[in-house]
Design a protein around this motif. Structure first.
Motif, PDB file in Angstrom:
ATOM      1  N   UNK A 193       0.805  -1.219   0.000  1.00 16.89           N
ATOM      2  CA  UNK A 193       0.000   0.000   0.000  1.00 16.89           C
ATOM      3  C   UNK A 193       0.840   1.272   0.000  1.00 16.89           C
ATOM      4  N   UNK A 194       2.162   1.154   0.091  1.00 19.57           N
ATOM      5  CA  UNK A 194       3.015   2.340   0.131  1.00 19.57           C
ATOM      6  C   UNK A 194       3.783   2.559  -1.167  1.00 19.57           C
ATOM      7  N   UNK A 195       3.349   1.894  -2.236  1.00 14.41           N
ATOM      8  CA  UNK A 195       3.874   2.133  -3.582  1.00 14.41           C
ATOM      9  C   UNK A 195       2.718   2.548  -4.481  1.00 14.41           C
ATOM     10  N   UNK A 196       2.839   3.699  -5.087  1.00 16.57           N
ATOM     11  CA  UNK A 196       1.801   4.208  -5.976  1.00 16.57           C
ATOM     12  C   UNK A 196       2.022   3.672  -7.387  1.00 16.57           C
ATOM     13  N   UNK A 197       0.961   3.184  -8.023  1.00 22.15           N
ATOM     14  CA  UNK A 197       1.024   2.655  -9.384  1.00 22.15           C
ATOM     15  C   UNK A 197       0.357   3.629 -10.347  1.00 22.15           C
ATOM     16  N   UNK A 198       1.078   3.965 -11.406  1.00 17.47           N
ATOM     17  CA  UNK A 198       0.551   4.832 -12.465  1.00 17.47           C
ATOM     18  C   UNK A 198       0.562   4.070 -13.786  1.00 17.47           C
ATOM     19  N   UNK A 199      -0.361   4.415 -14.671  1.00 21.38           N
ATOM     20  CA  UNK A 199      -0.350   3.946 -16.055  1.00 21.38           C
ATOM     21  C   UNK A 199      -0.310   5.171 -16.951  1.00 21.38           C
ATOM     22  N   UNK A 200       0.748   5.280 -17.730  1.00 23.15           N
ATOM     23  CA  UNK A 200       0.989   6.479 -18.544  1.00 23.15           C
ATOM     24  C   UNK A 200       0.873   7.745 -17.704  1.00 23.15           C
TER      25      UNK A 200
END
Length: 908
Positions: free
Chosen positions: A174-181
């Motif tokens: 929960x302490x890693x943010x995931x982005x797509x483009x």
């Protein structure tokens, strides 16, 4: 295995062989001379420039798109048409400035910089590197490419089998943010509640993203809450989708484990197309299936007899039929269909419409622990003889409840980007959703509620299939980002984000929750179900100052306001200084961050089947912090975690073919949210806690609480040496690693008053081992890549360092330690034709398996001398050896051993 390989090789020999009678050659240079180790490709055909910067490609006649790339330089492309027997020259002068393509994650909201030029540590992993691992999912591929990233199957395969927990720098998913483009991906609806790594947390479903859709992955290994908001404490992962409109490919793959189970089958199509003259689209369809791989241990008869109060003769009789007690644990059967789309269109000379979308459906068939005939006896449940006549002669020999999980996950973004008078404005809207529903089969509700006529409502009248409900998470995100390069020295950016989140607990059918529900997994009670929403709005400002060509300072501030807990303010300051003609880079950053409690953590309440060492499977309760029970117990409401991050780094690039970076990190988290250990009855037996346990027929309670302050520090290092001429080919080495200096609690546990009065604690050694030492203390990856004309070889060795667990049921000074092991992966590929490549991966070539042993704290080594006691402890933490290879709490790398994968890629 024959079923997999035979059709693939038939395909190979049927595919028409093409001839290579044409060449393109030339020299790759930059402002300082030849560039060694630059990559030149046309489709799957590639070459690497030598010590003089020279290269040569053998190609078929026809049209080709050549691409030249090298880390730290802009990518260049050239379209050419070759006639029969034609030889063409194309010399390239590379320009410094950006990485392989444009790096999006920079730790700054201003204009992108190259990975070697940024003041923050960034890993850039290409699609080719991910696919070269031979791993079947994106998260497992990253595990063998990024030392600070870890993901492994959990020992218990119920809801967790839909999504394995992952983490960066041992900080939890929960302490890693995931982005797509560059846009926030929705979280999963799954909350990890088992006693295994990731307990009490949730994350995005990154395994759902088809690898064939990915152009590259950028991982920022630094806190970035000031840039991106909540969750970015350990780092940010940005997944960049392909945008190739010219080429397409289809990949067939199949694999099997060295034990002959766990077969995989898959087909993936990636294709691109132009939209008129001004746009593009790239889409991917990925269909796959993975069969069950089962790894139970040989069960201890003595342990079974002691735990269940059964006669040793009855236990031995059953184990003669099923030495593993019928348990099915390992890697469950999984079927998945994945779709991804990326597109862009130039509406005008200064405005672009862009977007992407993805959808996945995943079906998982897994199993609970086998209910042996001396665990669920005919004396207590005589009707089971009719329910489960599964023995060799139709007799009752127990049963194994199944757990079927269905997952759907989708996300989509549409936006506009405009360039006017030096201003860049980006406005977008993003939606995302994750739904997981569960079905329990081959079980029964064994409890004794009576109907008005005196008959049992369940027991012999129980159904055998139960819809136990599920969970759903949705979000809607709006972003406005504006960037301006004010002068050659000053860049400025500001923006805002609005986000609405909804978490839904889907109720099960009555028989799935009443009286405890089916014997393995309790359904969601309507009283605990519902839809829960919140929203937040945030704004940031970012300034980058290039005080000179060598000296950069970057500063960011951000404010957020949440509808359910108030406001947060965070900041970040980073810098970079280059010296020795840009061959040495010094960099560092300091920042504050925060993580809002997830809606899952705030509202989840349910009955939970858990393994208690020495006691077997028990039914406990998870209560939420806004419930009546929480008020009776005096539990406080959850508040955001707050963090402070410090990073210091050194980058050295003495030559074109050698680079080295090392970064120190220190992350302090205050008021970290944890799922408490199981809190049992008090000695007095007359407290509010005792009343709640008794009224709900529960053995214990757990709940979420801001219980501990923690500090994590360590080192990341990456070294690359490429472009070594050897035997007519090019050889490269890479060495990367992560070393955890410290990871632990600071100060006392913040126990609620009632827990403290009962002489218990919400964070015991078992919990803290899961938080701090259940991932490798050291992880090092040494890789070798060799390319020669149509042939490519990769050899990777991954050292998984020791991990430590302190399982419940062991003496305080005794613990288990997993031995450091090196896993070797071999990859071979051969270019059959210009457009056809076959690849064979042998993962875990030497069939290395996890191993653990008991260890004792200093001064307590005498605990290791009592073998009989150690045997009993071993039985306690492995459920009498059902989980002998990994224990019930977890392990540090895959237990499946050698895995073979064969793939064929055909471009068109």
């Amino acid at each position: 295995m024959k079923k997999i390989i035979k059709p693939l090789f038939i395909l190979l020999f049927m595919y028409p062989m093409l001839t290579y009678g044409q060449t393109v050659s030339g020299k790759i240079t930059d402002a300082n001379g030849p560039v060694i180790g630059a990559t030149i490709t046309s489709g799957d055909i590639g070459a690497v420039s030598d010590v003089d910067g020279m290269y040569s490609l053998n190609l078929t006649a026809g049209s080709h798109t050549l691409e030249v790339s090298y880390l730290g330089y802009g990518t260049q492309q050239q379209k050419i048409i070759l006639n029969d027997a034609e030889n063409r020259t194309w010399d390239v002068v590379l320009q410094e400035g950006v990485s392989l393509n444009d790096v999006v994650i920079t730790g700054s909201r201003t204009a992108p910089r190259s990975a070697t030029d940024t003041p923050l540590p960034i890993d850039v992993v290409s699609a080719k590197e991910l696919l070269s691992t031979g791993q079947n999912s994106f998260d497992k591929a990253l595990t063998y490419k990024i030392p600070s990233f870890n993901s492994v199957n959990t020992p218990v395969n119920d809801a967790t089998s839909l999504l394995d927990p992952y983490e960066i720098r041992n900080m939890g998913p929960s302490r890693t943010l995931i982005l797509i483009n560059g846009k926030r991906k929705n979280m999963s609806s799954l909350l990890y509640t088992q006693t295994s790594p990731g307990r009490g947390e949730t994350g995005a479903d990154i395994s759902a993203i088809p690898q064939s859709a990915i152009e590259r992955v950028e991982i920022l290994r630094d806190g970035a809450s000031a840039q991106y908001g909540s969750d970015a404490i350990a780092g940010v992962m940005n997944i960049i989708l392909k945008k190739d409109a010219e080429r397409g490919s289809i990949t067939f793959n199949g694999g099997i484990t060295g034990k002959g189970d766990g077969a995989t089958y898959g087909i993936a199509l990636n294709n691109g197309s132009k939209i008129g003259e001004k746009g593009f689209m790239n889409y991917t369809i990925d269909l796959s299936k993975r069969e069950l791989a089962n790894r139970p241990g040989t069960v201890s008869a003595a342990g079974e007899a002691a735990d269940f109060g059964a006669s040793l003769s009855d236990v031995n009789k059953f184990l003669a039929l099923k030495p593993d007690a019928g348990n099915i644990n390992g890697s469950p059967e999984t079927t998945a269909a994945k779709f991804a789309l990326n597109f862009g269109y130039d509406i005008s000379d200064d405005t672009e419409l862009y977007g992407n979308a993805a959808y996945v459906y995943k079906k998982v068939n897994s199993f609970a622990n086998y209910r042996t005939p001396y665990w669920r006896t005919l004396e207590s449940y005589p009707y089971l003889a009719d329910f489960f006549p599964d023995g060799p002669n139709g007799e009752y020999v127990g049963y194994v409840p199944t757990f079927d999980g269905d997952l759907t996950d989708y996300n989509g973004t549409i936006g506009f980007k405009t360039h006017k008078n030096g201003w860049i404005a980006d406005a977008s809207a993003t939606i995302g959703s994750n739904t997981q529903t569960y079905l329990v089969r081959n079980s029964h509700n064994r409890n004794g509620t009576l109907n008005p006529d005196g008959t049992f409502k369940y027991r012999e009248n129980s159904p055998l299939i139960f819809n136990v409900g599920g969970t759903k998470f949705d979000h809607i995100v709006g972003n406005i980002d504006i960037t301006k390069r004010l002068t050659d020295m000053v860049g400025f950016a500001f923006g805002s984000e609005f986000r609405s989140e909804t978490f839904t607990i889907l109720e099960g059918t009555e028989s799935s929750y009443e009286d405890g529900g089916p014997d393995s997994f309790a359904g969601n009670d309507p009283r605990n179900s519902g839809k829960f929403n919140r929203y937040n709005i945030g704004a940031y400002a970012d300034i980058a100052l290039d005080l000179s060509d060598d000296f950069l300072i970057n500063a960011t501030i951000r404010g957020e306001n949440y509808s359910d807990f108030g406001s947060a303010f965070v900041w970040k300051l980073s810098s970079r200084y280059k010296l020795a003609d840009d061959k040495v880079t010094l960099r560092g950053s300091a920042s504050t961050g925060f993580r809002a409690p997830t809606l899952h953590q705030i509202y989840t309440q349910k009955a939970q089947y858990s393994f208690i060492p020495g006691q077997g499977i028990q039914v406990g309760g998870l209560i939420n912090n806004v419930s009546r029970e929480a008020r009776l117990l005096g539990l406080p409401s959850l508040t955001p975690e707050k963090s402070t991050n410090i990073t210091l780094g050194l980058g050295v690039r003495p030559s074109y073919n050698f680079s080295f970076t090392i970064d120190y990190y220190n992350i302090a988290v205050k008021d970290r949210i944890i799922l408490s250990t199981e809190i049992g009855a008090t000695n007095s037996g007359n407290t509010a806690l005792d009343q709640i346990l008794s009224a709900n027929n529960l053995s214990d309670l757990s709940f979420f609480v801001n219980a501990i302050d923690t500090r994590t520090s360590g080192l990341d290092f990456v070294a690359n040496y490429k472009g070594i001429n050897l035997g007519g080919g090019s050889l490269g080495f890479n060495l990367s690693g992560n070393y955890t200096i410290s990871n632990g609690r600071e100060g006392d546990v913040k126990n609620p008053k009632l827990v403290q009065q009962a002489g218990q604690t919400v964070s015991n050694p078992t919990q803290e081992a899961l938080f701090f030492t259940s991932r490798p203390k050291t992880k090092i990856i040494l890789g070798l890549d060799y390319s020669m004309k149509k042939f490519n070889l990769s050899l990777n060795n991954t050292l998984f360092g020791k991990t430590i667990f302190r399982q419940q049921g062991l003496p305080e000074k005794l613990y288990t330690e997993f031995t450091p092991k090196v896993v070797t992966d071999l990859g071979l590929s051969y270019q059959l034709t210009e457009k056809t490549t076959v690849a064979l991966n042998v993962n875990n070539l030497l069939n290395v398996l996890p191993e653990w042993s008991f260890k004792a704290d200093a001064g307590s080594e005498g605990l290791l001398n009592d073998q009989a006691a150690l045997d009993n402890y071993s039985n306690a933490i492995t459920f009498n050896q059902r989980y002998s290879q990994m224990t019930y709490d977890g392990y540090h790398f895959s237990q499946l051993g050698t895995i073979l994968n064969l793939s064929i890629n055909v471009q068109f």
